[in-house]
Motif scaffolding. Structure first.
Motif, mmCIF file in Angstrom:
data_model
loop_
_atom_site.group_PDB
_atom_site.id
_atom_site.type_symbol
_atom_site.label_atom_id
_atom_site.label_comp_id
_atom_site.label_asym_id
_atom_site.label_seq_id
_atom_site.Cartn_x
_atom_site.Cartn_y
_atom_site.Cartn_z
ATOM 1 N N GLY A 187 91.666 83.478 9.424
ATOM 2 C CA GLY A 187 91.621 84.131 8.131
ATOM 3 C C GLY A 187 90.617 85.259 8.087
ATOM 4 O O GLY A 187 89.822 85.462 9.015
ATOM 5 N N GLU A 188 90.645 85.998 6.999
ATOM 6 C CA GLU A 188 89.707 87.100 6.819
ATOM 7 C C GLU A 188 88.273 86.581 6.761
ATOM 8 O O GLU A 188 88.019 85.435 6.410
ATOM 9 C CB GLU A 188 90.036 87.846 5.531
ATOM 10 N N GLY A 189 87.343 87.451 7.103
ATOM 11 C CA GLY A 189 85.934 87.097 7.035
ATOM 12 C C GLY A 189 85.484 86.156 8.127
ATOM 13 O O GLY A 189 84.449 85.495 7.992
ATOM 14 N N ASN A 191 86.941 83.409 9.032
ATOM 15 C CA ASN A 191 87.300 82.015 8.764
ATOM 16 C C ASN A 191 88.321 81.531 9.795
ATOM 17 O O ASN A 191 89.278 82.246 10.115
ATOM 18 C CB ASN A 191 87.886 81.868 7.366
ATOM 19 N N SER A 192 88.132 80.311 10.283
ATOM 20 C CA SER A 192 89.076 79.767 11.252
ATOM 21 C C SER A 192 89.096 78.252 11.139
ATOM 22 O O SER A 192 88.094 77.621 10.789
ATOM 23 C CB SER A 192 88.686 80.170 12.682
ATOM 24 N N LYS A 220 81.565 85.274 -0.978
ATOM 25 C CA LYS A 220 80.883 86.461 -0.469
ATOM 26 C C LYS A 220 79.495 86.631 -1.072
ATOM 27 O O LYS A 220 78.601 87.190 -0.451
ATOM 28 C CB LYS A 220 81.737 87.706 -0.729
ATOM 29 N N LEU A 631 99.028 83.707 1.861
ATOM 30 C CA LEU A 631 98.218 84.593 1.032
ATOM 31 C C LEU A 631 97.776 83.821 -0.196
ATOM 32 O O LEU A 631 98.603 83.381 -0.999
ATOM 33 C CB LEU A 631 99.031 85.832 0.618
ATOM 34 N N LYS A 648 88.071 85.752 -3.950
ATOM 35 C CA LYS A 648 88.774 86.983 -3.617
ATOM 36 C C LYS A 648 90.127 86.625 -2.992
ATOM 37 O O LYS A 648 90.399 85.477 -2.689
ATOM 38 C CB LYS A 648 87.951 87.813 -2.618
ATOM 39 N N ARG A 649 90.962 87.630 -2.822
ATOM 40 C CA ARG A 649 92.214 87.396 -2.092
ATOM 41 C C ARG A 649 91.901 87.005 -0.648
ATOM 42 O O ARG A 649 90.985 87.536 -0.033
ATOM 43 C CB ARG A 649 93.089 88.648 -2.095
ATOM 44 N N GLN A 650 92.706 86.091 -0.124
ATOM 45 C CA GLN A 650 92.511 85.639 1.245
ATOM 46 C C GLN A 650 93.848 85.601 1.974
ATOM 47 O O GLN A 650 94.823 85.051 1.467
ATOM 48 C CB GLN A 650 91.877 84.248 1.268
ATOM 49 N N LEU A 651 93.891 86.163 3.181
ATOM 50 C CA LEU A 651 95.086 86.160 4.015
ATOM 51 C C LEU A 651 94.816 85.321 5.256
ATOM 52 O O LEU A 651 93.786 85.479 5.919
ATOM 53 C CB LEU A 651 95.466 87.586 4.429
ATOM 54 N N TYR A 652 95.753 84.411 5.567
ATOM 55 C CA TYR A 652 95.614 83.535 6.725
ATOM 56 C C TYR A 652 96.877 83.606 7.575
ATOM 57 O O TYR A 652 97.988 83.737 7.051
ATOM 58 C CB TYR A 652 95.401 82.079 6.298
#
Length: 660
Positions: A187-189, A191-192, A220, A631, A648-652
């Motif tokens: 994921g963004e930032g 993240n895993s 954040k 998403l 916030k929005r998060q995409l994985y």
């Protein structure tokens, strides 16, 4: 947020889901371990959790939400706790990016002390501070067969702390998932999430070993990064044709960040945690009943202490503690003809807790409990089912508690059922509420300087009396079920810690009452085998009063209003469809109106979250799997529990592989 905004959210959802749902119209496990698919997906779902008896859902003395694999897959949830957003009247909040609270009808701070959570019959409630740390639990979302959620008190079956409801997590028998499994989520930032498992059989033993590691950067604006490491094992041994033995254990070692800038009581810090459990369950099944003997042990350790610089001096305090639960239980289910079935049993438990910081001593505190319970189902005629039962519990240094329940289900016909329920339940205080003795110490001399929390009085259990009228409609040929629950719940002897202007500490006492009334609605429709629509909605009204100050300073009220602890509106909508080419599309909408989180939580305005999941499954030789785009929070920013917690929005990107 007003009703018109809810309607607006419905319209947005309709746009996103139109493609998926519009096209839908065109397009060797142990017998008693898990209910077979034939039973579960038959004309009437069979559930376990309400009375400890296998019952069709129209005979149960409670409103039950069943989250099955189809809903789990459609939700796109990456965290187990997010699945509870699908339950009518449930509130889920992240007080850090990786620590959560979940409760039914509000009235819970960061420790949801009023919920009983079970994994394969093992309670994971923490006796130290209450509730549980969800990420410490050694269970993976892909190993869950289903989750049965009892909406409303159920102490008659599972005892104190089954106060607002029960979350019963039932994992899949290892014989049903033989081979290897690997899941990777990026994921963004940074993240895993990575989890793997291997399941196999050797002789009469079916087993599963699973590993998990994840890293999450949290909010954040917060200092709340986490590293999660878990190991879990489950083995099921078939002793003979009638008896089996479940053996399970798990271990987790996790690093969490917590705290806020410029907050002396919650400074920025690291709070590592360790958790482990051991679970044994023997089960004998015979034509006229069954016997179960179960033992388990849960252990949790939280390292949490810190320094506070103030006026050129350095002070120390903390919240770290250790807790253990040892539990032994015998249960028997017997049948007295076609009209009468009874589950009864005896149990013994010892809870332990210690912690220099919160309790002012390294001494290990112990609390013993003995219990006896029964739940009887009586069928005096084809149209009526009567459930009655209760549990008696005797806790050390507490008065005996009896939690009864009476329910009458009237089958108007094969498709329509009315349910009438009255029940009483208790919530036993945690060690923290019972024995709080938190001081601020001089770092240089270790001398106690100022007391922050203290319990001087004897704390009694909280009590709830609940009345319910339910209506269930089931149309199996149309794949449609509808459940409505009218409820009235009254809580007394609430446990609270008011401030005292004449003393520097907060002191735990029993004071306050709280009432919540309203209606829960749940609907599930499967127009085709490839599609699903699920709706959950709750409309609630609450009021109550509780002491805020012992000696209020000028201009401060002595009592606080408890309104808005339960949000007036809670909504979830889930839709999914599987298209040709092994492509699946699903979307989930969650709405929560204004809620005033208790404890150190904030008053949070209404929030809307919308998630989408797009998946493509594949199969080649002995390997199959899927790849998904997930998403989350498409609608953008909203606050959660604290005003500093902004989503916030998060995409994985998620990939899963299975092989033999």
């Amino acid at each position: 947020m007003k009703i018109k905004k809810i309607i607006g959210a419905w319209r947005v959802t309709g746009i996103y889901l139109a493609g998926a749902l519009g096209i839908a119209s065109t397009s060797h496990a142990a017998e008693t371990e898990a209910i077979s698919e034939a039973l579960f997906f038959g004309d009437m779902p069979i559930v376990l959790s309400a009375t400890r008896l296998n019952q069709p859902i129209n005979d149960t003395p409670a409103a039950i939400t069943v989250i099955d694999r189809k809903m789990i897959e459609a939700s796109g949830a990456l965290q187990l706790v997010d699945l509870l957003r699908l339950v009518p009247g449930f509130q889920v909040a992240y007080y850090t990016g990786s620590k959560y609270t979940a409760t039914y009808h509000g009235n819970a701070d960061r420790y949801a002390r009023d919920m009983q959570v079970l994994i394969d019959g093992r309670s994971i409630y923490d006796p130290g501070f209450g509730g549980l740390t969800w990420n410490d639990q050694e269970v993976e979302i892909d190993e869950i067969d289903r989750i049965e959620v009892i909406r409303g008190p159920n102490a008659a079956a599972y005892g104190s702390n089954s106060f607002a409801g029960i979350i019963n997590i039932i994992t899949t028998h290892p014989s049903r998932e033989q081979g290897g499994h690997l899941k990777v989520v990026l994921g963004e930032g940074g993240n895993s999430h990575t989890s793997s498992r291997y399941a196999d059989s050797t002789g009469d033993l079916d087993y599963r070993l699973s590993l998990h590691y994840s890293k999450d950067s949290g909010f954040k604006e917060r200092h709340d990064t986490s590293h999660i490491r878990r190991l879990g094992f489950r083995g099921d041994y078939q002793l003979d044709s009638d008896s089996s033995l479940l053996m399970a254990f798990g271990f987790s070692n996790n690093d969490y960040q917590d705290g806020f800038s410029n907050n002396a009581g919650q400074p920025l810090r690291n709070t590592p945690q360790e958790h482990n459990f051991q679970h044994l369950r023997w089960q004998l099944t015979q034509p006229l009943g069954e016997y179960i003997v179960q033992f388990y042990h849960n252990h949790q350790r939280v390292d949490d202490s810190f320094s506070i610089p103030q006026y050129s001096h350095l002070y120390s305090m903390g919240y770290g503690f250790t807790s253990d639960r040892y539990d032994l239980e015998f249960q028997n289910i017997f049948y007295s003809g076609k009209e009468l079935r009874t589950a009864w049993g005896l149990g013994a438990r010892q809870d332990q807790a210690s912690g220099f910081w919160p309790f002012g001593s390294d001494e290990v505190m112990k609390r013993n409990q003995l219990r006896a319970f029964f739940n009887t189902e009586w069928n005096p005629g084809e149209a009526v089912v009567v459930n009655f039962g209760g549990m008696y519990e005797k806790f050390e240094d507490k008065k005996g508690l009896f939690s009864p329940r009476l329910a009458i289900n009237h089958h108007l016909d094969s498709e329509n059922t009315l349910r009438f329920v009255a029940t009483k339940a208790y919530r036993i205080p945690t060690f923290w509420e019972d024995k709080a003795n938190l001081w601020v110490y001089s770092t240089a001399t270790t001398a106690p300087i100022q007391q922050a929390y203290y319990t001087a009085q004897k704390i009694n259990p909280e009590k709830i009396i609940s009345y319910e009228v339910g209506y269930l409609k089931n149309l199996p040929r149309q794949g449609f079920t509808f459940d409505a629950r009218l409820f009235h719940e009254h809580i007394t002897d609430m446990i609270t810690a008011p401030d005292n202007s004449a003393a520097p500490h907060k002191e735990y006492i029993n004071h306050g009452d709280y009432t919540v009334s309203g209606v829960d609605i749940e609907m599930r429709w499967e127009p085709t085998r490839e599609s699903l629509i699920h709706l959950g909605y709750s409309l609630a009204s609450d009021h109550g009063i509780q002491r805020r100050w012992f000696n209020p300073p000028p201009g401060r009220d002595e009592f606080r209003s408890l309104e808005m602890r339960t949000p007036r509106h809670t909504l979830s909508l889930l839709g999914s469809n599987r298209f040709s080419g092994n492509i699946s599309l699903s979307g989930a909408l969650y709405y929560l109106s204004t809620i005033d989180w208790p404890g150190d939580g904030d008053n949070i305005d209404g929030s809307t979250r919308f998630d989408i999941k797009l998946s493509k499954s594949f199969k080649a030789a002995d390997v199959d799997g899927d790849i998904s785009l997930i998403l989350q929070n498409i609608d953008g920013d909203f606050q959660d529990f604290y005003q500093e917690n902004t989503w916030k929005r998060q995409l994985y990107l998620q990939t899963r592989l299975n092989w033999r």
